[in-house]
Design a protein around this motif. Structure first.
Motif, PDB file in Angstrom:
ATOM      1  N   ASN A  80     -64.779  17.113  43.256  1.00  0.00           N
ATOM      2  CA  ASN A  80     -65.404  18.151  42.924  1.00  0.00           C
ATOM      3  C   ASN A  80     -66.925  18.863  42.031  1.00  0.00           C
ATOM      4  N   LEU A  83     -68.845  19.104  38.799  1.00  0.00           N
ATOM      5  CA  LEU A  83     -69.077  17.891  38.441  1.00  0.00           C
ATOM      6  C   LEU A  83     -70.074  16.842  39.185  1.00  0.00           C
ATOM      7  N   ALA A 122     -78.096   7.068  20.649  1.00  0.00           N
ATOM      8  CA  ALA A 122     -77.152   8.435  20.827  1.00  0.00           C
ATOM      9  C   ALA A 122     -77.102   8.862  22.186  1.00  0.00           C
ATOM     10  N   SER A 125     -76.874   6.183  24.414  1.00  0.00           N
ATOM     11  CA  SER A 125     -75.731   5.534  25.447  1.00  0.00           C
ATOM     12  C   SER A 125     -74.827   6.775  25.652  1.00  0.00           C
ATOM     13  N   LEU A 126     -75.438   8.440  26.068  1.00  0.00           N
ATOM     14  CA  LEU A 126     -74.549   9.164  26.771  1.00  0.00           C
ATOM     15  C   LEU A 126     -74.975   8.652  27.754  1.00  0.00           C
ATOM     16  N   VAL A 128     -74.454   6.751  30.513  1.00  0.00           N
ATOM     17  CA  VAL A 128     -73.279   6.548  30.884  1.00  0.00           C
ATOM     18  C   VAL A 128     -72.410   7.744  32.235  1.00  0.00           C
ATOM     19  N   TYR A 129     -72.355   8.689  30.989  1.00  0.00           N
ATOM     20  CA  TYR A 129     -71.178  10.081  31.630  1.00  0.00           C
ATOM     21  C   TYR A 129     -72.086  10.115  33.257  1.00  0.00           C
ATOM     22  N   ILE A 132     -70.452   7.738  35.188  1.00  0.00           N
ATOM     23  CA  ILE A 132     -68.859   7.779  35.241  1.00  0.00           C
ATOM     24  C   ILE A 132     -68.302   9.312  35.961  1.00  0.00           C
ATOM     25  N   ILE A 133     -69.195  10.184  36.087  1.00  0.00           N
ATOM     26  CA  ILE A 133     -68.954  11.657  35.999  1.00  0.00           C
ATOM     27  C   ILE A 133     -69.390  11.919  37.912  1.00  0.00           C
ATOM     28  N   TRP A 136     -66.212   9.447  39.881  1.00  0.00           N
ATOM     29  CA  TRP A 136     -65.468  10.635  39.349  1.00  0.00           C
ATOM     30  C   TRP A 136     -64.906  11.549  40.720  1.00  0.00           C
ATOM     31  N   PHE A 144     -66.061   5.376  42.599  1.00  0.00           N
ATOM     32  CA  PHE A 144     -65.695   4.711  41.397  1.00  0.00           C
ATOM     33  C   PHE A 144     -65.776   3.741  40.350  1.00  0.00           C
ATOM     34  N   LEU A 148     -66.725   3.012  37.166  1.00  0.00           N
ATOM     35  CA  LEU A 148     -65.439   2.380  35.745  1.00  0.00           C
ATOM     36  C   LEU A 148     -66.726   1.021  35.492  1.00  0.00           C
ATOM     37  N   ALA A 152     -67.978  -0.019  31.845  1.00  0.00           N
ATOM     38  CA  ALA A 152     -67.179  -1.065  31.055  1.00  0.00           C
ATOM     39  C   ALA A 152     -68.315  -1.563  30.715  1.00  0.00           C
ATOM     40  N   VAL A 155     -70.526   0.131  27.571  1.00  0.00           N
ATOM     41  CA  VAL A 155     -70.211  -0.004  26.479  1.00  0.00           C
ATOM     42  C   VAL A 155     -70.326  -0.953  25.315  1.00  0.00           C
ATOM     43  N   GLU A 158     -73.881  -2.223  24.588  1.00  0.00           N
ATOM     44  CA  GLU A 158     -74.373  -1.151  23.123  1.00  0.00           C
ATOM     45  C   GLU A 158     -73.752  -1.262  22.163  1.00  0.00           C
TER      46      GLU A 158
ATOM     47  N   ILE B  59     -73.010   9.560  18.218  1.00  0.00           N
ATOM     48  CA  ILE B  59     -72.742   7.515  19.378  1.00  0.00           C
ATOM     49  C   ILE B  59     -71.518   7.097  19.051  1.00  0.00           C
ATOM     50  N   PHE B  71     -62.238   6.797  30.845  1.00  0.00           N
ATOM     51  CA  PHE B  71     -61.677   5.551  31.775  1.00  0.00           C
ATOM     52  C   PHE B  71     -60.999   5.475  31.439  1.00  0.00           C
TER      53      PHE B  71
END
Lengths: 336, 234
Positions: A80, A83, A122, A125-126, A128-129, A132-133, A136, A144, A148, A152, A155, A158, B59, B71
């Motif tokens: 993609n 992304l 904050a 904690s972002l 991870v995006y 992930i992006i 994917w 992938f 994943l 996990a 999160v 955190e 958050i 996920f």
């Protein structure tokens, strides 16, 4: 001149200059961190390390950067596109914007906001995006799986990081980072809160996907995890983001536990050095530990990683938080 | 002026991304637009001066809830053509439900009455003393003034959590071997601490490299092919 600097345009220019003054040294430090990491690990493993490019190999980071820039950016046909490009950009951007609130000295933060520590939490904690992006959008099984795992993992850790931060906040009574550092004038928080300091440091290792928690890129089973399809500058952005994140986490550890810019004792030989130097020295200490851990420990198995996060760190930090609250309340040390 | 402009920009992006959450074909894109919507909502909180709520929104919702959401959604194996097949059949039912909801909302709005002093109440919800940050004001409200309501909310969440755990808990002790880390580490031979001089390696511990079996020698093959074994090329 005064009037101009107070105008919106003047404020904009000053902020831009402050941002450059923060980010340029940071990026140079990131470049030299890759060199330092290779040299330190080489020393620990009785090798020589990079020594060819420039004197003592000092130009190696620039050679690497040039190589990355020259290579072709390959975007897999099944990916993609939007992304796929967004992932590394997000990782890099998030690693940079967090530095807006870090106080390098008293009053030396670009934005000294009320909820500074929440902002840092904050932004971290972002992180991870981006992973992930990327995982994917690559449309690849290895990528992938890496994404994943990392989702996990980040999160999970955190949660305990949040509890550690709350414990520190209880002792300070403010969310402002400058206040947090100033509250450590008598004693740095790593002494009374030593177990939380350890938990926080280990959580930062997991949060930055560093060994021994680098399962997201586990090269032995996932090739390079979420980065497997990336090349040239997109790959370099991930690399820069990871190292800038390490610096950020070190700065967070320094601010929360190691007394920020404060010297160890406010007596003559120590307070000759200005605050920012102390701050940088403490960050270097944390970064060295990051590398030291990498050279020492084997990678965790995934179920053990999850067990450590949820069954060891979470209950322990929760209990320690309640204990801290009790002690502060009973001893009357609660900050007003 | 700049504040008003920023408000409209954030609000417009918020609404546009909320629409995209519902309309986008790919569920992963939907979740990503949801995250964008959260961000803009957080920016609106910031502009209203509620910096604590803004950060907590990022958050909790973006940093934790949406990550788990993404996920799950990424792992779903959805066939989009199959999803769109029943559209015409279900569209009338969905339309009717939507219309009824809309009408109900209209009725509610039509018969809505504001308290006479609503406007003044809205201006200062809490009597905040000057110099108290909104984090502190919120903390006083939740943990001091309304602490029992807060505890009740916590209990309700706890019940929901226990319910979810009970639903998913299986006793796996029968068919799986568990790792007991304490016993594993406590084995006598598990960990050996030695001080090895630099460069000496494992030899000081009596650990030597196992001798590799000797590689089989290449067999001498009798060549009867005259082209190779014979002297000289042709």
């Amino acid at each position: 001149m005064e009037a101009f600097l107070a105008s919106p345009f003047g404020v904009l220019i000053i902020t831009a200059l402050q941002t450059l003054a923060m980010l340029v040294p940071l990026l140079i430090a990131v470049a030299y961190m890759t060199y330092a990491e290779r040299k330190i690990m080489a020393a620990m493993q009785m090798r020589v390390g990079p020594n060819v490019v420039g004197p003592l190999g000092l130009l190696q980071p620039f050679a690497d950067a040039a190589k990355m820039l020259m290579k072709e950016t390959i975007i897999p046909s099944g990916a993609n596109r939007a992304l796929f490009i967004l992932g590394p950009m997000l990782t890099f951007m998030l690693a940079m914007i967090a530095w807006a609130v870090i106080p390098v000295n008293e009053g030396w933060a670009i934005a000294d906001i009320n909820v500074g520590i929440l902002y840092l939490f904050a932004v971290s904690s972002l992180g991870v995006y981006g992973i992930i992006i990327a995982g994917w959008a690559s449309n690849s099984k290895y990528a992938f799986l890496g994404a994943l795992r990392s989702a996990a993992q980040m999160v999970s850790y955190e949660v305990s990081m949040g509890l550690v931060i709350v414990t520190v906040l209880l002792c300070v009574g403010s969310l402002n980072l400058t206040q947090i550092v100033l509250a450590q004038k008598t004693v740095w928080f790593f002494i009374p809160l030593f177990p939380m300091f350890i938990i926080f440091f280990i959580s930062t290792l997991a949060e930055t996907n560093r060994p021994p928690f680098d399962l997201a890129e586990g090269e032995s089973e996932l090739v390079a995890g979420f980065m497997v399809e990336y090349s040239s500058m997109t790959y370099a952005l991930f690399f820069l983001g990871e190292y800038a994140n390490m610096f950020l986490m070190s700065a967070m550890t320094t601010t929360l536990f190691l007394g920020g810019w404060l010297p160890p004792m406010d007596i003559t030989p120590f307070n000759w050095l200005p605050g920012p130097i102390w701050f940088i020295l403490k960050i270097c200490l944390c970064m060295f530990t990051f590398v030291w851990v990498r050279a020492t420990f084997p990678r965790y198995r995934y179920d053990q990683l999850m067990r450590l996060g949820w069954k060891v760190f979470l209950p322990f930090s929760l209990i320690w938080l309640v204990l801290t609250a009790f002690v502060l309340k009973l001893a009357g040390w609660l900050p007003a | 002026m700049i504040a008003a402009l920023a408000f409209y920009v954030f609000a417009a992006i918020l609404i546009a991304s909320a629409v995209m959450v519902v309309t986008s074909r790919n569920p992963v894109h939907s979740v990503l637009f949801l995250i964008l919507a959260f961000f803009n909502a957080s920016a609106l909180f910031l502009m209203a001066g509620a910096e604590f709520l803004a950060m907590i929104l990022v958050i909790v919702y973006v940093g934790a809830v949406a990550v788990l959401f993404l996920f799950i959604v990424m792992m779903l194996d959805i066939d989009f053509t199959q999803l769109r097949q029943g559209f015409q059949r279900y569209a009338p039912v969905g339309g009717v439900i939507g219309a009824i909801l809309f009408l109900e909302l209209l009725f509610v709005y039509g018969s809505w009455q504001f308290a006479p002093d609503a406007a003044t109440l809205r201006m200062n919800v809490v009597p905040v003393e000057p110099g108290v940050s909104n984090t502190e004001a919120l903390g006083r409200l939740v943990y001091t003034d309304y602490v029992f309501l807060f505890q009740v909310a916590g209990l309700i969440l706890l019940v929901a959590m226990i319910g979810a755990i009970v639903l998913t808990l299986r006793d796996k002790s029968v068919d799986s071997k568990r790792q007991d880390i304490a016993t594993q580490v406590a084995r006598a031979e598990a960990v050996v601490l030695t001080k090895v001089p630099a460069g000496a390696g494992l030899a000081t511990m009596g650990i030597t490299r196992r001798k590799l079996p000797e590689a089989p020698k290449p067999k001498a093959v009798a060549h009867d092919d005259p082209g190779h074994s014979g002297g000289g090329h042709h």
